[in-house]
Structures are given as structure tokens and as C-alpha cells.
Design a protein around this motif. Sequence first.
Motif, short mmCIF file in Angstrom:
data_model
loop_
_atom_site.label_atom_id
_atom_site.label_comp_id
_atom_site.label_asym_id
_atom_site.label_seq_id
_atom_site.Cartn_x
_atom_site.Cartn_y
_atom_site.Cartn_z
N TRP A 148 0.84 -1.21 0.00
CA TRP A 148 0.00 0.00 0.00
C TRP A 148 0.87 1.25 0.00
O TRP A 148 0.63 2.19 -0.74
N ALA A 149 1.91 1.25 0.82
CA ALA A 149 2.77 2.42 0.93
C ALA A 149 3.55 2.67 -0.35
O ALA A 149 3.75 3.82 -0.76
N GLN A 150 3.98 1.60 -1.02
CA GLN A 150 4.83 1.77 -2.20
C GLN A 150 4.04 1.98 -3.48
O GLN A 150 4.57 2.53 -4.45
N ILE A 151 2.78 1.55 -3.49
CA ILE A 151 1.97 1.71 -4.71
C ILE A 151 0.96 2.84 -4.58
O ILE A 151 0.83 3.69 -5.46
N ILE A 152 0.21 2.87 -3.47
CA ILE A 152 -0.91 3.80 -3.34
C ILE A 152 -0.47 5.22 -3.01
O ILE A 152 -0.95 6.19 -3.60
N LEU A 153 0.46 5.40 -2.06
CA LEU A 153 0.86 6.75 -1.70
C LEU A 153 1.46 7.52 -2.87
O LEU A 153 1.08 8.67 -3.13
N PRO A 154 2.38 6.92 -3.66
CA PRO A 154 2.89 7.65 -4.85
C PRO A 154 1.80 7.91 -5.88
O PRO A 154 1.78 8.96 -6.52
N LYS A 155 0.87 6.95 -6.03
CA LYS A 155 -0.22 7.15 -6.98
C LYS A 155 -1.08 8.34 -6.58
O LYS A 155 -1.44 9.18 -7.42
N ASP A 160 -4.53 5.29 -14.70
CA ASP A 160 -3.66 6.19 -15.46
C ASP A 160 -2.49 6.70 -14.64
O ASP A 160 -1.55 7.28 -15.19
N THR A 161 -2.53 6.52 -13.34
CA THR A 161 -1.49 7.08 -12.47
C THR A 161 -0.78 6.04 -11.62
O THR A 161 0.26 6.32 -11.04
N SER A 162 -1.36 4.85 -11.52
CA SER A 162 -0.78 3.83 -10.65
C SER A 162 0.38 3.12 -11.35
O SER A 162 0.24 2.64 -12.48
N ILE A 163 1.51 3.08 -10.68
CA ILE A 163 2.70 2.41 -11.20
C ILE A 163 3.04 1.24 -10.29
O ILE A 163 3.09 1.39 -9.07
N GLY A 164 3.28 0.08 -10.87
CA GLY A 164 3.59 -1.08 -10.08
C GLY A 164 5.00 -1.04 -9.52
O GLY A 164 5.78 -0.13 -9.80
N ILE A 165 5.32 -2.04 -8.71
CA ILE A 165 6.66 -2.16 -8.16
C ILE A 165 7.24 -3.51 -8.55
O ILE A 165 6.52 -4.47 -8.81
N ASP A 215 -7.61 1.74 5.58
CA ASP A 215 -8.05 2.99 6.19
C ASP A 215 -6.91 4.00 6.12
O ASP A 215 -6.02 4.03 6.95
N THR A 216 -6.95 4.84 5.10
CA THR A 216 -5.85 5.75 4.81
C THR A 216 -5.59 6.73 5.95
O THR A 216 -4.43 7.02 6.28
N ASP A 217 -6.63 7.25 6.58
CA ASP A 217 -6.45 8.24 7.64
C ASP A 217 -5.62 7.66 8.79
O ASP A 217 -4.83 8.37 9.42
N VAL A 218 -5.80 6.37 9.06
CA VAL A 218 -5.04 5.73 10.12
C VAL A 218 -3.66 5.31 9.64
O VAL A 218 -2.65 5.55 10.29
N LEU A 219 -3.62 4.70 8.46
CA LEU A 219 -2.36 4.16 7.95
C LEU A 219 -1.31 5.21 7.70
O LEU A 219 -0.12 5.00 7.97
N LYS A 220 -1.71 6.34 7.20
CA LYS A 220 -0.75 7.35 6.78
C LYS A 220 0.15 7.78 7.93
O LYS A 220 1.33 8.06 7.75
#
Length: 238
Positions: free
Chosen positions: A96-103, A132-137, A187-192
Motif C-alpha cells: 500500500w505504501a509503495q503503490i498507493i501513496l505515490p499514486k 492512469d497514475t498507478s505504477i507497479g513495483i 483505512d488511509t487516515d489511520v495508515l498514513k
Amino acid sequence: MNDDSQILIARLLTHQTLRRDDKLVKRVLSDELFRAEIDARLLACGLKLLDNVYADHVTLALTRAIEPKIFGARDVWQNNNFGLARDGVALLVVLWAQIILPKRERQETHQHAEDDQNDMFDKDKPLPRAEDTSIGISYKALLSDFGDKLGKKTRMDMNLGTLAKLGFIERRGDVLVEGPLLDLMMDTDVLKERIINGALADVFKRPLAPVAPPVVYELHSDAAEAAEPSDAPTDTPN
């Protein structure tokens, strides 16, 4: 006769996720009266519609109020119903941190994955879609960076297979990309704020901060049973 509310809920229960550009999904996200009707019907069953503007899909989840009644007292229940052990949850948070946060950063700055620079009028455009914005790892890079912390290759491969089966990720050769649930069920608000002091603390042997662990929303249906529980400890962080 079936009405649109009944059809949409039945399709979500059957298919687990629907795309935001689906006709009925677009309606529930834009029509306040229709959304209120959907919310009321779902609430009567202990469910809620889960969506966010950064994801290309929507899904259903249990309401927080009903979770203890389904899974038991909060201090004894298994904190996810995906059959994920501790290292599986930690791997999920890493992905989640490596894919979603940069996206999300690219979406907020209106950049597409292939953009080299920003257009001066980008911020006047609609929020770019996740696809269109998500980049894999790279799987090899993930194994190199986190393999020793997350059970080495055999254990990581097993957990990646589980996460792919559940819809959190997709594997395309050596590349791991966002699945339909990765930006919905976390839950992004908690995870971040707790990404290191929460689910990853045990993995990296760091002391836990005195806060609640990250939250993975409880899945609404039997799709969670697609993952077979492992022999690893089940008292996983949420």
C-alpha cells in the motif's frame, strides 16, 4: 420488479467490486437521493458502500458498529477476516505504501504515469483515474528490500498469492500492480500516520507507539474465505 437500488446492491454482493464508471455506480456517487436509499438499505444489513475518489472501484464493507457482533469482542477477535497472518498484513501495508501513496500524489498533482512534466493547466482537469497514475513495483526489488523481514521468498510468495486472490494486487510478470481493493479496504487516515509504528513495528522490531494499529476494513462477503489461514500467528495487526 427489481429496482436500481436492489440491482446495484445485488451486483456488489455478487461481484465484490464494481468500477466507478459503471452506470449505476456513477449514479450512486452523484445522485444524493439514490445514495441515501442505498445507504439506508445497506445499513439495515450492517453494511456500507466503500469508495474514494482515488480508486477506480467501489465495494461493500461491514459497518464498524456491527463488526464486534460478527467477529466477537474487540480484545479477542481476529482483526482481519482475510485469513492473513502478521507477515501478510505487514506485506499488505508495504505494498500500500509503495503503490498507493505515490499514486495519490500523482493524482493530486494531476500527473499521469507517463508524464514527464506538468501542464500549467493540469489542476483544472478532473482527478486522473487510478489506472492512469498507478505504477507497479518490481517483485525482485520487493524481495530484495523486504524478503528477510517478511519470511523470505517462500513465505512472501505465499502471501502475495493470497493478496492477489483477494483482489489487493495483480501480478504482471515481475511487476506487482494495484488491485481493485488495495485503495479501498485500507483505512488511509489511520495508515498514513502509523505505517511504521503500526503494522510494520513487529516486522522491523521497532517499539510500538501507544496508538491503535492500522485498520483493514472487514470484507462484506465470503470472498474473504478465498484465502486459506496459515499456521502463522493470527493475532495480526488490523
